[in-house]
Design a protein around this motif. Structure first.
Motif, mmCIF file in Angstrom:
data_model
loop_
_atom_site.group_PDB
_atom_site.id
_atom_site.type_symbol
_atom_site.label_atom_id
_atom_site.label_comp_id
_atom_site.label_asym_id
_atom_site.label_seq_id
_atom_site.Cartn_x
_atom_site.Cartn_y
_atom_site.Cartn_z
ATOM 1 N N TYR A 4 0.840 -1.200 0.000
ATOM 2 C CA TYR A 4 0.000 0.000 0.000
ATOM 3 C C TYR A 4 0.876 1.253 0.000
ATOM 4 N N PHE A 5 1.879 1.301 0.889
ATOM 5 C CA PHE A 5 2.761 2.476 0.940
ATOM 6 C C PHE A 5 3.603 2.601 -0.324
ATOM 7 N N LEU A 6 3.990 1.455 -0.892
ATOM 8 C CA LEU A 6 4.760 1.493 -2.129
ATOM 9 C C LEU A 6 3.928 2.101 -3.258
ATOM 10 N N PHE A 7 2.665 1.731 -3.298
ATOM 11 C CA PHE A 7 1.762 2.253 -4.329
ATOM 12 C C PHE A 7 1.616 3.773 -4.217
ATOM 13 N N ILE A 8 1.434 4.262 -2.994
ATOM 14 C CA ILE A 8 1.322 5.716 -2.762
ATOM 15 C C ILE A 8 2.595 6.422 -3.187
ATOM 16 N N LEU A 9 3.748 5.827 -2.862
ATOM 17 C CA LEU A 9 5.029 6.428 -3.221
ATOM 18 C C LEU A 9 5.191 6.538 -4.733
ATOM 19 N N LEU A 10 4.784 5.467 -5.427
ATOM 20 C CA LEU A 10 4.881 5.478 -6.885
ATOM 21 C C LEU A 10 4.016 6.582 -7.494
ATOM 22 N N THR A 336 3.043 -4.103 -8.375
ATOM 23 C CA THR A 336 1.941 -3.629 -7.536
ATOM 24 C C THR A 336 0.601 -3.790 -8.241
ATOM 25 N N ILE A 337 0.577 -3.466 -9.537
ATOM 26 C CA ILE A 337 -0.649 -3.625 -10.305
ATOM 27 C C ILE A 337 -1.090 -5.086 -10.352
ATOM 28 N N LEU A 338 -0.104 -5.995 -10.479
ATOM 29 C CA LEU A 338 -0.437 -7.419 -10.520
ATOM 30 C C LEU A 338 -1.103 -7.877 -9.232
#
Length: 553
Positions: A4-10, A336-338
């Motif tokens: 979740y945090f990785l997605f926000i960072l991206l 992340t999308i996967l």
């Protein structure tokens, strides 16, 4: 949670990167636009096109629209009138925020440009429409006065003198001396055109004096032309020739080839002693103008094409560079999308089952519609065409009529077996169309056809030919049933890879908005099938005019 945090960072990283890119592209676009304003002709057109492409990248619709309108004005100045109207229309689509002062001013300039180009094409009715729209968006007094004068000129060309005078009188309220002189000259010309006993000379001389005192070369050219026409009309050829020569002098000084040609035409008519010399000059100048206009039609298209190619190559290089720089970032993004996609697999599978079922139902409906359309094309229109031939012929051949009905019957049987239509293989499409149009001619209806040559249909697919044939037949059937016309004409033209068909009749026409009833809805559908366009001209005083165009391939 880590995902979740990785997605926000991206998302944040991509947002920052996009914002930085937009700022850079905006600066580039502004630089191109400012440079174009300092240039003229091809060079200005080139940089306006670069600015337009840069504004497109950052989704600045106002910048795109302003760039296109300036490109259109350059095309008009170079004699590419059709191209100028097309580019203006393209620019107008990007000028959506009509509450913005700059956008409104640009729209006014664009419609004025389309009005001028239409006037040069002798399409004064559309010119009046465009000038009226230009006035709708005009706010600056100078723009309002200019558009009122242009609108008045177009109205004079259509002999609507009272309406023209109204606009010229409004334009006289300007505080600008040169604008006042133009309105005064035009008002006098309109009043004299309406009443040959009216003496326009006081106003014409006053307007000329203002223009001479202010070194207004273009204005002087207009005054000399008006005075030459006036004295020629009054059979005072000496004075008419004097002003025609003055017109030639100032148009030569301003390097206005169009005005020089007009002046030489006047002189050839008025100077009987030296007309051969001036006629030679006119021929040379006219040939030069025709060559220049022919080049103008293509040169701007070439510039835009070259720039689009370069722009595509630059975009490819940028994409490759960005792909290298963001390789690792994209890998994390894909992972992340996967993860998110796995969550929706079951839902997507169920939706797919529902969609497949709906598609099957739609396929059945389309098959039914296709069958209905074939029955209409083959049986209904075929029988109506045979009926029309019988009705229009004073002595018809009974056996020939029976043969044609049997032919329709055989074709209707073929529908159920989905056989390919090979009935037109003996004759080419031009012969079939000529025969079709001719079959609707009778004692009360005259049909005319122009441009339907065999070469017109080269490289046109069989499918497109069949659709066009059906379109023409539907127009004729609709005319026969509803219009009550006595004159029907078809004009065919091919310009490069586009074919246009202009249909017109003198029937009852269509009042108000076009209602796609009876065969017309099918006609519109067919034109869409061949990626064409149809325009119904419902503003004519009587009759109907339809413009159809479609690509060759």
């Amino acid at each position: 949670m880590k995902n979740y945090f990785l997605f926000i960072l991206l998302i944040l990283l991509f947002s920052c990167n996009k914002e930085t890119s937009n700022i850079k592209n905006n600066s580039i676009a502004t630089t191109y636009y400012k440079k174009a304003k300092k240039l003229t002709g091809d060079s200005a057109y080139y940089y306006y096109n670069l600015a337009k492409n840069s504004y497109l990248e950052i989704k600045d619709s106002s910048g795109v629209g302003r760039s296109l309108v300036n490109m259109a004005i350059i095309q008009y100045y170079n004699g590419d009138y059709y191209g100028s109207i097309e580019t203006s229309l393209e620019g107008n689509r990007y000028l959506k925020n009509v509450n913005d002062t700059i956008v409104r001013a640009t729209l006014g300039s664009s419609y004025n440009n389309m009005g001028i180009s239409s006037s040069y094409l002798y399409d004064f009715e559309n010119a009046i429409k465009f000038y009226t729209k230009a006035l709708k968006y005009a706010k600056a007094p100078a723009d309002i006065t200019l558009y009122q004068n242009n609108l008045g000129d177009a109205l004079v060309s259509l002999k609507e003198y009272k309406a023209a005078e109204h606009n010229f009188i409004l334009a006289l309220k300007t505080k600008n001396k040169l604008s006042y002189a133009r309105a005064l000259n035009n008002l006098a010309r309109a009043r004299y055109s309406e009443d040959p006993n009216y003496n326009p000379l006081p106003e014409l001389y006053t307007a000329l004096k203002i223009r001479e005192e202010n070194d207004d070369i273009l204005g002087q050219n207009s005054s000399y032309a008006t005075l030459s026409n006036y004295f020629s009309d009054k059979d005072n050829k000496e004075k008419a020739l004097e002003y025609a020569k003055k017109m030639l002098a100032v148009s030569t000084q301003s390097d206005s080839k169009e005005d020089q040609a007009q002046a030489l035409q006047k002189i050839v008519y008025l100077d009987k002693e030296n007309y051969q010399q001036y006629f030679k000059e006119f021929q040379i100048l006219n040939d030069s103008l025709q060559i220049s206009k022919s080049k103008a039609k293509n040169q701007f298209a070439v510039v835009r094409y070259d720039l689009e190619q370069k722009n595509a190559e630059n975009q490819r290089l940028k994409a490759n560079s960005a792909e290298k720089d963001n390789y690792i970032l994209r890998q994390y993004f894909i992972l992340t999308i996967l993860v998110f996609l796995i969550i929706f697999i079951i839902i997507l599978y169920r939706k797919r089952q529902i969609r497949l079922k709906q598609e099957k139902e739609l396929e059945i409906k389309n098959t039914q519609l296709k069958m209905s359309k074939k029955v209409h094309d083959v049986v209904a229109n075929g029988i109506y065409q045979v009926m029309t031939k019988i009705e229009n012929q004073e002595h018809f051949d009974k056996m020939k009529a029976l043969d044609e009905l049997e032919f329709v019957y055989e074709k209707s049987r073929d529908i159920s077996y989905e056989k390919n239509d090979t009935s037109d293989e003996v004759k080419d499409i031009s012969e079939n169309i000529s025969e079709l149009i001719g079959s609707f001619k009778n004692e009360s209806v005259n049909t005319y056809i122009a441009g339907n040559e065999k070469m017109l249909w080269e490289n046109v697919s069989k499918t497109t030919q069949d659709e066009v044939y059906q379109i023409i037949r539907e127009l004729l059937v609709n005319m026969r049933k509803h219009s009550g016309a006595s004159i029907v004409s078809f004009r065919f033209e091919r310009i490069e890879n586009n074919i246009s068909i202009i249909y017109s009749d003198n029937g009852v026409g269509i009042s108000g908005d076009v209602l796609y009833k009876n065969g017309l809805s099918s006609t519109v559908s067919r034109i869409e099938n061949i990626h064409g366009a149809i325009i119904f001209d419902t503003k004519t005083e009587k009759g109907l005019k339809i413009n159809i165009s479609f690509p060759v391939s």
